[in-house]
Design a protein around this motif. Structure first.
Motif, short mmCIF file in Angstrom:
data_model
loop_
_atom_site.label_atom_id
_atom_site.label_comp_id
_atom_site.label_asym_id
_atom_site.label_seq_id
_atom_site.Cartn_x
_atom_site.Cartn_y
_atom_site.Cartn_z
N LEU A 1 5.17 2.94 6.76
CA LEU A 1 6.03 2.54 7.87
C LEU A 1 7.18 1.66 7.39
N PHE A 2 6.87 0.63 6.62
CA PHE A 2 7.90 -0.28 6.14
C PHE A 2 8.83 0.41 5.14
N ASP B 1 -5.31 1.90 6.56
CA ASP B 1 -4.43 1.03 7.37
C ASP B 1 -3.31 0.48 6.49
N GLY B 2 -3.66 0.03 5.30
CA GLY B 2 -2.67 -0.51 4.37
C GLY B 2 -1.67 0.54 3.96
N ALA B 3 -2.14 1.74 3.66
CA ALA B 3 -1.24 2.83 3.26
C ALA B 3 -0.29 3.18 4.40
N ILE C 1 8.66 -6.44 -2.43
CA ILE C 1 8.03 -6.59 -1.12
C ILE C 1 6.57 -6.16 -1.18
N GLU C 2 5.70 -7.06 -0.75
CA GLU C 2 4.26 -6.79 -0.67
C GLU C 2 3.93 -6.61 0.80
N ILE C 3 3.28 -5.52 1.13
CA ILE C 3 2.94 -5.22 2.52
C ILE C 3 1.46 -5.58 2.75
N LYS C 4 1.21 -6.32 3.81
CA LYS C 4 -0.16 -6.66 4.20
C LYS C 4 -0.32 -6.39 5.68
N LEU D 1 12.81 0.73 5.69
CA LEU D 1 13.76 0.16 4.72
C LEU D 1 14.62 1.25 4.09
N ALA D 2 14.05 2.41 3.81
CA ALA D 2 14.80 3.50 3.19
C ALA D 2 15.89 4.02 4.12
#
Length: 112
Positions: free
Chosen positions: A54-55, A47-49, A101-104, A59-60
């Motif tokens: 996605l983010f 899920d985290g990956a 940026i940290e994604i959670k 962003l890219a």
């Protein structure tokens, strides 16, 4: 008629057999619990990956974050400066700014 030594001994043997069977069942239950914990952890990791991907893709495609344009993007960046080690899910940078940026999937206060 009372119980003989042989009767009591047979009861002890039957009780011991049942204890051993119960112990085997507990060991199997422990194994299944550990296996399930690994699988649940794996689902959480995927899920985290997926959230990171996605983010990062979003962003890219825009190269914008918080109203700032960035020239470069990096993902899963690890580094060490002196004794300070870090790992960053997404790093955006240009000649003057850096966004870390940290994604959670689910953020808590301790993640901030």
């Amino acid at each position: 008629m009372g119980l003989t030594f042989e009767d009591v001994w047979a009861m002890f043997q039957e009780t011991d057999k049942k204890f051993r069977e119960t112990d085997k069942k507990f060991q199997e239950t422990d194994r299944l619990i550990k296996e399930n914990a690994k699988q649940i952890g794996g689902m959480s990791n995927s899920d985290g990956a997926a959230a990171e991907e996605l983010f990062a893709s979003s962003l890219a495609s825009k190269m914008m974050f918080a109203g700032q344009h960035y020239d470069h993007i990096g993902t899963n960046i690890k580094g060490k400066v002196d004794e300070l080690e870090g790992e960053y899910d997404i790093v955006l940078y240009n000649g003057t700014s850096v966004a870390l940026i940290e994604i959670k999937c689910k953020a808590s206060e301790k993640d901030m």
